[in-house]
Enzyme design. Structure first.
Site, PDB file in Angstrom:
ATOM      1  N   LYS A  86     -12.652  42.510  47.066  1.00  0.00           N
ATOM      2  CA  LYS A  86     -12.567  43.842  46.474  1.00  0.00           C
ATOM      3  C   LYS A  86     -13.679  44.060  45.462  1.00  0.00           C
ATOM      4  O   LYS A  86     -14.278  45.139  45.393  1.00  0.00           O
ATOM      5  CB  LYS A  86     -11.197  44.032  45.824  1.00  0.00           C
ATOM      6  CG  LYS A  86     -10.071  44.172  46.839  1.00  0.00           C
ATOM      7  CD  LYS A  86      -8.706  44.027  46.210  1.00  0.00           C
ATOM      8  CE  LYS A  86      -7.612  44.074  47.283  1.00  0.00           C
ATOM      9  NZ  LYS A  86      -6.275  43.766  46.748  1.00  0.00           N
ATOM     10  N   GLN A 113      -2.855  42.477  41.704  1.00  0.00           N
ATOM     11  CA  GLN A 113      -2.756  41.742  42.959  1.00  0.00           C
ATOM     12  C   GLN A 113      -1.380  41.105  43.108  1.00  0.00           C
ATOM     13  O   GLN A 113      -0.912  40.374  42.244  1.00  0.00           O
ATOM     14  CB  GLN A 113      -3.850  40.662  43.014  1.00  0.00           C
ATOM     15  CG  GLN A 113      -3.913  39.928  44.335  1.00  0.00           C
ATOM     16  CD  GLN A 113      -4.314  40.820  45.494  1.00  0.00           C
ATOM     17  OE1 GLN A 113      -5.260  41.591  45.407  1.00  0.00           O
ATOM     18  NE2 GLN A 113      -3.593  40.714  46.599  1.00  0.00           N
ATOM     19  N   ASP A 168      -3.282  51.973  44.406  1.00  0.00           N
ATOM     20  CA  ASP A 168      -2.581  51.232  45.456  1.00  0.00           C
ATOM     21  C   ASP A 168      -1.537  52.110  46.143  1.00  0.00           C
ATOM     22  O   ASP A 168      -1.084  51.804  47.242  1.00  0.00           O
ATOM     23  CB  ASP A 168      -1.887  49.998  44.864  1.00  0.00           C
ATOM     24  CG  ASP A 168      -2.459  48.693  45.387  1.00  0.00           C
ATOM     25  OD1 ASP A 168      -3.224  48.726  46.361  1.00  0.00           O
ATOM     26  OD2 ASP A 168      -2.146  47.639  44.823  1.00  0.00           O
TER      27      ASP A 168
END
Length: 300
Positions: free
Chosen positions: A53, A97, A120
């Site tokens: 990422k 994460q 997200d």
């Protein structure tokens, strides 16, 4: 005739070209898109994802701030960091994460992220807006799957879609997106899971079969309808002594067998994975764009 292999890397690359152009345009106007990625612990898969990422951000003109924390970080410490990022003007997207260590509650962390920076798409506000058909950040993997369908010009409208897996990350939001009205919705959706009996009875009916359960080669050739489109979300590590890492990645679909029967199929890797990160970049740029528009409106 074998299935057409859907190259997720190529589709993602095309999308990232426009994302990078928009990021540059925003930067020139004084608002460089910024993404903060928080990693708690040293889970190898999570470390790999975070690294990918960060690299993707750098390549597409997005400011990236990586925050790595030890595995014994308390929930309060993590919440304090998120609250600071919520008010940080340099950050437009916050990603924590998953999975988190067992002593930290995922739902507490997700709910602490400002919905305006929830790139997200997991915050209850984001999911609620999605369910009501309002503008919001869509979860990255389901949104990436929609982009794949767009790229191969396969409209699910009027089709029977079968999704294997009911997770909050893929299965549930994807089902809603495919049910919604519009060209990339209006499908009849069946969601199967670990308690679904006679799985083959459902999968064999699917015009579009999406596997997202995390079980290597669960979907076999006899479970697939001839001419179906098959999207494999699974990413499973299986031992392989021929590899330097000692393992290789396989999906939830028996790729070599199913490709002989399907119309189109995504491989693992280089299928859905590249689109997941791409849509994260997309959401981050959109968040920065929203921020700039608010600044312009407030200055009038």
């Amino acid at each position: 005739m074998e299935a057409s292999i859907i190259n997720g890397t190529t589709i993602a690359s095309d999308l990232r070209t426009s994302i990078a152009e928009e990021a540059l345009s925003l930067t020139r106007r004084g608002t460089q898109p910024g993404l903060a990625v928080i990693l708690v612990g040293e889970d190898p898969a999570s470390v790999s994802y975070v690294t990918a990422k960060e690299k993707a951000c750098d390549e597409n003109g997005i400011y990236s701030r990586e925050i790595r924390l030890p595995g014994d970080t308390s929930e309060k410490q993590l919440l304090d960091i998120i609250r600071d990022l919520n008010t940080d003007d340099q950050i437009h997207g916050i990603l924590v994460q998953l999975p988190l260590p067992e002593h930290i509650h995922d739902e507490h962390i997700i709910e602490a992220i400002s919905p305006e920076k929830d790139v997200d798409g997991f915050h209850p506000v984001s999911l609620g807006r999605m369910l009501q058909g309002q503008s919001t950040f869509l979860p990255c993997t389901p949104h990436g799957i929609i982009k794949i369908l767009e790229a191969i010009e396969f409209s699910p409208s009027g089709k029977h879609v079968v999704i294997l897996g009911r997770s909050n990350i893929v299965g549930k939001p994807l089902a809603n997106m495919l049910l919604s009205k519009g060209k990339w919705g209006d499908a009849t959706v069946t969601v199967c899971h670990s308690r679904t009996p006679n799985l083959k009875d459902h999968t064999i009916q699917a015009d579009l079969l999406i596997a997202a359960v995390g079980r290597p080669k669960l979907v076999t050739e006899e479970m697939v309808k001839p001419g179906a489109v098959v999207i494999d979300v699974g990413t499973n590590r299986v031992p392989d002594e021929s590899k330097k890492s000692g393992f290789r990645l396989v999906g939830d679909v028996d790729f070599d067998a199913v490709k002989k029967k399907a119309k189109a199929i995504t491989p693992v890797p280089r299928g859905v994975g590249p689109l997941t990160i791409t849509m994260l970049l997309f959401n981050t740029v959109q968040s920065a764009k929203n921020t700039l528009e608010k600044k312009i409106q407030s200055s009038r």
